[in-house]
Design an enzyme around this catalytic site. Structure first.
Site, PDB file in Angstrom:
ATOM      1  CB  CYS A  16     -28.145  21.766  32.344  1.00 20.67           C
ATOM      2  SG  CYS A  16     -28.755  20.738  33.698  1.00 20.67           S
ATOM      3  CE1 TYR A  44     -21.996   6.979  -7.278  1.00 17.27           C
ATOM      4  CE2 TYR A  44     -21.409   6.510  -4.999  1.00 17.27           C
ATOM      5  CZ  TYR A  44     -21.124   7.115  -6.217  1.00 17.27           C
ATOM      6  OH  TYR A  44     -19.954   7.832  -6.357  1.00 17.27           O
ATOM      7  CE  LYS A  76     -19.337  36.450 -15.144  1.00 21.27           C
ATOM      8  NZ  LYS A  76     -19.051  35.023 -14.919  1.00 21.27           N
ATOM      9  CB  CYS A  91     -30.483  23.996  34.827  1.00 24.02           C
ATOM     10  SG  CYS A  91     -31.684  23.243  33.718  1.00 24.02           S
ATOM     11  CE  LYS A 102     -20.909  38.969  -6.212  1.00 26.23           C
ATOM     12  NZ  LYS A 102     -20.589  38.119  -5.130  1.00 26.23           N
ATOM     13  CE  LYS A 146     -23.021  41.920  -3.898  1.00 27.07           C
ATOM     14  NZ  LYS A 146     -22.683  42.093  -2.526  1.00 27.07           N
TER      15      LYS A 146
HETATM   16  S1  IVH Z   1     -17.094  36.266 -12.487  1.00 28.77           S
HETATM   17  C1  IVH Z   1     -13.045  39.077 -12.674  1.00 28.77           C
HETATM   18  N1  IVH Z   1     -19.424  35.214 -11.968  1.00 28.77           N
HETATM   19  O1  IVH Z   1     -18.094  37.183  -6.863  1.00 28.77           O
HETATM   20  C2  IVH Z   1     -13.987  38.474 -11.730  1.00 28.77           C
HETATM   21  N2  IVH Z   1     -18.075  35.840 -10.135  1.00 28.77           N
HETATM   22  O2  IVH Z   1     -16.791  39.985  -6.376  1.00 28.77           O
HETATM   23  C3  IVH Z   1     -14.897  37.545 -12.444  1.00 28.77           C
HETATM   24  N3  IVH Z   1     -19.083  35.354  -7.967  1.00 28.77           N
HETATM   25  O3  IVH Z   1     -15.083  36.220  -5.777  1.00 28.77           O
HETATM   26  C4  IVH Z   1     -15.794  36.887 -11.528  1.00 28.77           C
HETATM   27  N4  IVH Z   1     -20.945  34.470  -8.719  1.00 28.77           N
HETATM   28  O4  IVH Z   1     -16.335  34.283  -6.728  1.00 28.77           O
HETATM   29  C5  IVH Z   1     -18.298  35.735 -11.452  1.00 28.77           C
HETATM   30  N5  IVH Z   1     -21.513  34.248 -11.692  1.00 28.77           N
HETATM   31  C6  IVH Z   1     -20.398  34.757 -11.170  1.00 28.77           C
HETATM   32  C7  IVH Z   1     -20.195  34.837  -9.785  1.00 28.77           C
HETATM   33  C8  IVH Z   1     -19.015  35.389  -9.295  1.00 28.77           C
HETATM   34  C9  IVH Z   1     -20.255  34.790  -7.637  1.00 28.77           C
HETATM   35  C10 IVH Z   1     -18.079  35.799  -6.973  1.00 28.77           C
HETATM   36  C11 IVH Z   1     -16.687  35.467  -7.367  1.00 28.77           C
HETATM   37  C12 IVH Z   1     -15.835  36.577  -6.854  1.00 28.77           C
HETATM   38  C13 IVH Z   1     -16.821  37.609  -6.444  1.00 28.77           C
HETATM   39  C14 IVH Z   1     -16.460  38.894  -7.135  1.00 28.77           C
END
Ligand code: IVH
Length: 671
Positions: A432, A37, A296, A414, A121, A320
């Site tokens: 030191c 590379y 989601k 020291c 997350k 969380k």
């Molecule tokens: S979707 C409308 N997906 O968490 C907001 N956010 O509290 C849609 N984050 O600042 C966000 N992992 O940067 C989404 N898989 C994930 C995520 C994620 C981390 C962060 C995001 C945002 C915060 C929201």
């Protein structure tokens, strides 16, 4: 000379290198060795310098090298970057699913279970990357969600961020959103570099990622090896959205991005909860930090119907994970003197299991931190371990105080050599200043002898401490002056062992230049910087004579590092030490001498007469750098070096599309 050929070669190299980065950083399936590379990268650099008219904005050479700036511009987001509500446990997850269902049922939209897409997350820094006609044109941090800081030059240094979207069909505008973070291994390596440079390590990867992305000097960001993971889209134009979020993410992946390795479609709250439990179990084994899982609603049509509350969508939630924390007792605070003289306090703890690992010591960084947290010896404290990173004392359980705790008094002198410590204005770390402090010297010698340094096998801390205590070693060069006789006078030293140690010391005399530079223990110069310097200088003489000006021009060497190097190299004491090492027989080998040269494996054909050197000389230079010279041009020929009045080989090269070099391009290539 044909202008087609270098252009074709540049295009080919840009594409090959982009492909290699994608395979390495996105797919984790490397295809090119680092050395190969590098070789192609350097060839591209040469060609671009020679033919700037053909250089491309998506060339990997554009990733680093822009000059530092004075601040960041604030720019409005095309589509606001909102936040997510949190669910802290399984009940709250069930509640979220119920709310979604109730809302959709009211609208007459669902019967039965809702389909969700789940992903990690990420615990990093949110950014939005704007691609226009496929080309990365802007990167913004989240900021307050409505406007963010423009960090394009820094984002370009991340190899998991494509400079151009992959695929033939790219929309006019596509904003990809995701998080920039440190992989655990890169975080540890970076912290190790900081420690090697006499700096404090970062306590957590999130803050480190945020700080690294917001460096004014992109070369500093480049050094820190950040990664990007995509999780969604921002503004789009000319991109037909699929029906489901998981399909959006499939498309994002095809454009060349990495996404969460936890990525699945589940149904109803039971599906989410099962995934949440599984994700917690898998957490410790992940190569990066996550603080939860994002859920989601999978259908984009339903997402639209659900819409937003004030600042967060109704269609998503962050579930969380509980933090990995435990309580224990702070038994004592000791201080440690590092190689550069930095004196750091260390917490001595009652051993406690935190996330499967026994923790008995934790760094406290500096005096201010002890004051800020009001830590007292005897306190019950909260210890946190995030993934594999260094454990930290995060807080005191004040309710557990009995009144018998005692405050820690930071030493003024020291603990090793009793020299008065200094703490320059504005700096948090006490040092030191005695360069002959035995504790500093011991750390320095151990660093010099470490595997990534001069690699003196079997030279443990016990022996180093003894050499220093007996006055046998007063600087690293003294290691090379040790005699068998001297060693045999030491307790528990036998003839066999003495010979083994001396042989290992002797072996380390032939050391790679990059390892030698690292071994010198210059502040801010870790392994990576040492390698960059070795590649830049080739020889120790050249390294020794670097001035601040040339140092500041080396790509990926930041301002602080350049200053530290300049200070080191202009210090007569350090130069004398280098002389002493050389006189003792140390040979720092250039990269070419270790692993074949810069032209290793490359085939050249020469035609026509050159001005500044004879054909024989040119041939010698090529061979010295590991290249081969042959007499006939074929498809396998890498370069044809063309002088005045070339013969038919020149035409053949053009016909076959072989890269053609004129004399000046060749000289630059071998310089
Ligand atoms: S979707 C409308 N997906 O968490 C907001 N956010 O509290 C849609 N984050 O600042 C966000 N992992 O940067 C989404 N898989 C994930 C995520 C994620 C981390 C962060 C995001 C945002 C915060 C929201």
């Amino acid at each position: 000379m044909s202008s087609q050929d270098p252009k074709q070669r540049i295009d080919k190299l840009v594409e090959e290198l982009a492909e290699a980065s994608h395979r390495y950083y996105v797919l984790s399936q490397p295809t090119l060795s680092d050395a190969e590379y590098d070789r192609r990268f350097r060839e591209l650099e040469h060609l671009e310098r020679e033919y700037p008219q053909y250089s491309r904005p998506d060339s990997p050479t554009q990733r680093v090298g822009s000059s530092p700036r004075t601040g960041f511009k604030t720019i409005k987001h095309a589509v606001a970057m909102l936040s997510l509500d949190n669910a802290m446990n399984e009940e709250e997850i069930a509640e979220f699913d119920q709310q979604v269902r109730r809302f959709l049922e009211k609208e007459g939209q669902v019967e039965g279970e809702v389909e969700y897409c789940i992903e990690h997350k990420f615990d990093g820094v949110a950014v939005t990357l704007r691609y226009e006609a496929g080309l990365l044109t802007q990167a913004l941090t989240r900021g307050d969600g409505f406007e963010g800081e423009e960090i394009t030059a820094n984002a370009k240094t991340l190899r998991s961020i494509p400079l151009r979207l992959r695929g033939a069909q790219v929309p006019p505008v596509l904003e990809v959103r995701g998080e920039v973070l440190f992989m655990k291994s890169d975080f540890e390596a970076y912290n190790a570099e900081r420690v090697a440079g006499g700096e404090e390590p970062f306590a957590n990867p999130r803050n480190a990622a945020s700080g690294s992305l917001r460096q004014l000097d992109p070369r500093e960001t480049a050094k820190r090896r950040l990664s990007f993971f995509a999780y969604g889209l921002g503004a789009i134009d000319g991109f037909e959205l699929p029906a489901l979020h998981n399909q959006v993410m499939e498309a994002v992946t095809r454009f060349g991005f990495r996404r969460s390795p936890l990525f699945a479609v589940v149904r109803g709250s039971s599906g989410i909860v099962a995934a949440y439990r599984e994700a917690q179990l898998a957490r410790a084994g992940l190569p990066f930090e996550v603080d939860g899982m994002v859920v989601k609603v999978n259908s984009l049509a339903l997402q639209e119907l659900l819409g937003f509350r004030q600042r967060s969508p109704r269609w998503a939630i962050a579930t969380k994970f509980p933090a990995i924390e435990e309580n224990t007792v702070l038994r004592d605070i000791t201080v440690q003197v590092g190689r550069t003289g930095a004196v750091t306090p260390v917490a001595v703890l009652d051993p406690v299991q935190v996330g499967g690992v026994v923790v008995s010591r934790a760094t406290l960084h500096n005096e201010d931190e002890i004051m800020r947290k009001d830590l007292r010896i005897g306190d019950t404290v909260v210890v946190r371990r995030q993934g594999d990173v260094i454990p930290a004392v995060v807080a005191v359980v004040t309710a557990a105080r009995t009144g018998n705790e005692r405050r820690f008094v930071f030493p003024t002198n020291c603990p090793e050599c009793e020299t008065k410590l200094i703490k320059p204005e504005g700096e948090a770390v006490a040092r030191c200043p005695n360069t002959h402090c035995p504790a500093r010297l011991e750390q320095h010698v151990l660093h010099y002898a470490s595997r990534n340094g001069a690699d003196i096998e079997g030279l443990g801390d016990k022996w180093v401490a003894m050499f220093i205590e007996r006055g046998l070693v007063q600087d690293v060069a003294d290691l090379y002056l040790l005699t068998e006789e001297q060693l045999l006078r030491l307790p528990r030293m036998g003839e066999l062992l003495a010979r083994k140690i001396l042989a290992a010391i002797d072996k380390s005399k032939r050391v790679a230049l990059n390892k030698f530079i690292f071994a010198l223990g210059i502040r801010h110069v870790g392994e990576r910087t040492a390698l960059i310097l070795a590649r830049y200088c080739h020889t120790l003489e050249r390294f020794r004579s670097l001035g601040l000006d040339s140092l500041s021009n080396i790509p990926e060497v930041g301002v602080e590092t350049a200053a530290a190097l300049s200070e080191f190299l202009s210090d007569p004491e350090q130069q004398a030490l280098l002389d002493k090492l050389l006189a003792a027989g140390v040979q720092a080998l250039a990269l070419e001498e270790q692993q074949g040269g810069a032209l290793q494996g490359k085939t050249f054909v020469l035609t026509g007469s050159l001005q500044s050197l004879s054909r024989d000389e040119a041939q010698e230079r090529i061979q010295a750098l590991g290249g081969k010279v042959t007499s006939n041009v074929s498809k396998k020929t890498d370069y044809v070096l063309v002088g005045a009045e070339p013969g038919s080989k020149y035409d053949k090269a053009k016909e076959l599309g072989v890269c053609i070099l004129d004399e000046s391009a060749f000289l630059r290539m071998i310089s």
